[in-house]
Write a protein that holds these residues in place. Structure first.
Motif, PDB file in Angstrom:
ATOM      1  N   PHE A 252       0.843  -1.200   0.000  1.00 49.23           N
ATOM      2  CA  PHE A 252       0.000   0.000   0.000  1.00 49.23           C
ATOM      3  C   PHE A 252       0.873   1.243   0.000  1.00 49.23           C
ATOM      4  N   LYS A 253       0.620   2.145  -0.958  1.00 52.61           N
ATOM      5  CA  LYS A 253       1.378   3.386  -1.079  1.00 52.61           C
ATOM      6  C   LYS A 253       0.412   4.570  -1.113  1.00 52.61           C
ATOM      7  N   THR A 254       0.820   5.684  -0.528  1.00 50.27           N
ATOM      8  CA  THR A 254       0.019   6.904  -0.596  1.00 50.27           C
ATOM      9  C   THR A 254       0.726   7.921  -1.491  1.00 50.27           C
ATOM     10  N   PHE A 255      -0.085   8.750  -2.152  1.00 49.38           N
ATOM     11  CA  PHE A 255       0.472   9.728  -3.093  1.00 49.38           C
ATOM     12  C   PHE A 255      -0.438  10.956  -3.104  1.00 49.38           C
ATOM     13  N   ALA A 256       0.140  12.132  -2.938  1.00 46.29           N
ATOM     14  CA  ALA A 256      -0.616  13.379  -2.928  1.00 46.29           C
ATOM     15  C   ALA A 256      -0.869  13.872  -4.356  1.00 46.29           C
ATOM     16  N   TYR A 257      -2.062  14.385  -4.604  1.00 41.24           N
ATOM     17  CA  TYR A 257      -2.411  14.887  -5.942  1.00 41.24           C
ATOM     18  C   TYR A 257      -1.422  15.934  -6.431  1.00 41.24           C
ATOM     19  N   LYS A 262       5.510  15.822 -10.653  1.00 40.62           N
ATOM     20  CA  LYS A 262       6.638  16.557 -10.095  1.00 40.62           C
ATOM     21  C   LYS A 262       7.714  15.578  -9.630  1.00 40.62           C
ATOM     22  N   GLN A 263       8.931  16.063  -9.623  1.00 36.03           N
ATOM     23  CA  GLN A 263      10.007  15.248  -9.080  1.00 36.03           C
ATOM     24  C   GLN A 263       9.846  15.148  -7.564  1.00 36.03           C
ATOM     25  N   PRO A 264      10.050  13.977  -7.003  1.00 37.98           N
ATOM     26  CA  PRO A 264       9.836  13.820  -5.558  1.00 37.98           C
ATOM     27  C   PRO A 264      10.848  14.610  -4.743  1.00 37.98           C
ATOM     28  N   GLU A 265      10.389  15.127  -3.622  1.00 40.54           N
ATOM     29  CA  GLU A 265      11.268  15.879  -2.729  1.00 40.54           C
ATOM     30  C   GLU A 265      11.973  14.905  -1.789  1.00 40.54           C
ATOM     31  N   ILE A 290      10.567   6.628  -1.546  1.00 40.40           N
ATOM     32  CA  ILE A 290       9.926   7.693  -2.325  1.00 40.40           C
ATOM     33  C   ILE A 290      10.263   7.550  -3.803  1.00 40.40           C
ATOM     34  N   LYS A 291      11.531   7.278  -4.108  1.00 43.26           N
ATOM     35  CA  LYS A 291      11.947   7.104  -5.507  1.00 43.26           C
ATOM     36  C   LYS A 291      11.232   5.928  -6.161  1.00 43.26           C
ATOM     37  N   GLU A 292      11.137   4.820  -5.423  1.00 41.81           N
ATOM     38  CA  GLU A 292      10.483   3.630  -5.968  1.00 41.81           C
ATOM     39  C   GLU A 292       8.997   3.884  -6.204  1.00 41.81           C
TER      40      GLU A 292
END
Length: 414
Positions: A252-257, A262-265, A290-292
């Motif tokens: 399970f992964k979460t992701f903000a709209y 965008k490139q991940p911070e 985060i990269k994965e």
């Protein structure tokens, strides 16, 4: 050591179903007294080691024991399926038909709380002292006994907090929190979206993670589930009560709209900074995760998109459809048709979707089942199970144009 998920353990979330039909959601903490109102109380340690879904009875004020038989109709030799010549037409079941006084009943209730009188004795006394009871139909007798059981029984059932039980709990407490979603509608959503082990799914729901909970329960962590949310943090209060293992949650992964495209911070460690090795290892592991997560999303090829949100469903589809594979399924649910009608029209008219349909769920619940004297549905139940629309993504061959006026396919040469 592999855990037996049929047995209650300390720290588990549990849905307690009381005789009245009301439910209580608790987390089993050590040395805590669990209150069930008029049905009694017991120590939390009494639940540890017991089996889920097995009826338990409170006795000796705060002890628990397993109950083998909970069908009180058998004690009175009543079968609502049997047709008799009895009729309720001339029966007026008022207070005068009960031989026991209110004082007698209250005294038995007090003795039931301290364990000196069994609750089954109270029910039998009330039934046997009702002058009109034997004149009732078998169905009316069964309803009468069930009402007394709800009022005086001290038997409850500890339920595992799966999607079905959490839906029932929240529909009793606050249906709007889960968008009035019923179990029959949820089963259709999972079926339309073809949720199975190995599925790669995108999920957008603001029901506290209920849809994601149902997905993880079905896939058991074998697959990928991306949960999209607005703001910095995802709202997953329902999922947190689901007793999922770390192995299941790893899928399970979460992701903000706002982070889509965008490139991940990533958190960087300043050169020469005095940082403990444990913290460096933690930061590196977080950055790698985060990269994965970002890389997997950008690669796309997801099997389905499931939506239940009060936000603009059309915009959600437009933003996430780029990550779907050909023949992927889009499923959206709403308690109000108007909230998904525009999205349905968008998919129906788009050349990128096929097999688009919109349905309304409907379910009838019954009281005591009667096969000989007609049906007896509940007087109070939800009028609708909400609306579901589904569409299948398709690829458009290069050079093929859709004429939306005539709705005929034409090649660019024509």
């Amino acid at each position: 050591m592999t855990r037996n998920w049929d047995i209650i353990q300390q720290g588990d979330w549990i849905v307690i179903k009381m005789p009245s039909g009301n439910q209580k959601l608790i987390q089993l903490q050590p040395n805590v007294q669990i209150e069930l109102g008029k049905f009694g109380k017991f120590q939390s340690s009494e639940l540890i080691g017991k089996y889920y879904s097995v009826p338990l009875e409170i006795y000796d004020r705060d002890k628990l024991k397993r109950v083998e038989n909970t069908d009180y109709l058998l004690d009175f030799e009543i079968d609502p399926r049997v047709e008799t010549d009895a009729t309720n037409q001339e029966i007026f079941d008022d207070a005068n038909s009960q031989k026991l006084t209110q004082k007698d009943i209250e005294e038995m209730k007090l003795k039931s709380l301290d364990g000196s009188v069994h609750h089954q004795t109270i029910i039998k006394e009330i039934v046997s002292n009702n002058e009109k009871f034997n004149e009732k139909t078998e169905f009316a007798k069964a309803k009468y006994i069930k009402r007394k059981v709800k009022k005086y029984s001290k038997i409850f059932i500890p339920l595992f907090p799966n999607a079905r039980n959490l839906i029932e709990y929240h529909n009793l407490k606050n249906p709007e929190k889960i968008h009035e979603l019923r179990i029959d509608s949820l089963s259709q959503i999972l079926t339309y979206a073809n949720v199975r082990a190995g599925s790669r799914m995108l999920v957008c729901d603001d029901t506290g993670g209920l849809l994601a909970t149902a997905i993880l329960e079905r896939t058991h962590g074998l697959g990928t589930c991306y949960f999209f949310h607005d703001g910095q943090n995802a709202s997953l209060e329902i999922m947190k009560c689901s007793n999922f293992s770390n192995e299941v949650l790893s899928s399970f992964k979460t992701f903000a709209y706002q982070n889509i495209g965008k490139q991940p911070e990533l958190r960087e460690i300043e050169e020469g900074a005095d940082v403990k090795p444990e913290l460096i290892e933690k930061i590196n592991a977080r950055n790698a995760n985060i990269k994965e997560t970002f890389s997997t999303l950008e690669q796309g090829g997801f099997d389905s998109l499931i939506i239940s949100t009060k936000f603009d469903t059309t915009e959600v589809i437009k933003k996430l459809e780029q990550f779907l594979a050909p023949s992927a399924i889009v499923v959206a649910y709403s308690a109000r048709k108007e909230l998904i009608l525009e999205a349905y029209e968008y998919c129906r008219k788009s050349p990128s979707y096929a097999n688009t349909f919109l349905t309304e769920s409907w379910l009838r619940e019954y009281q005591v089942p009667v096969f000989t004297s007609g049906t007896h549905p509940n007087m109070m139940m939800s009028g609708s199970g909400g609306f579901i629309f589904s569409a299948t993504t398709v690829t458009t061959p290069e050079g093929l144009v859709i004429d939306k006026t005539t709705k005929r396919r034409k090649t660019s040469k024509n």
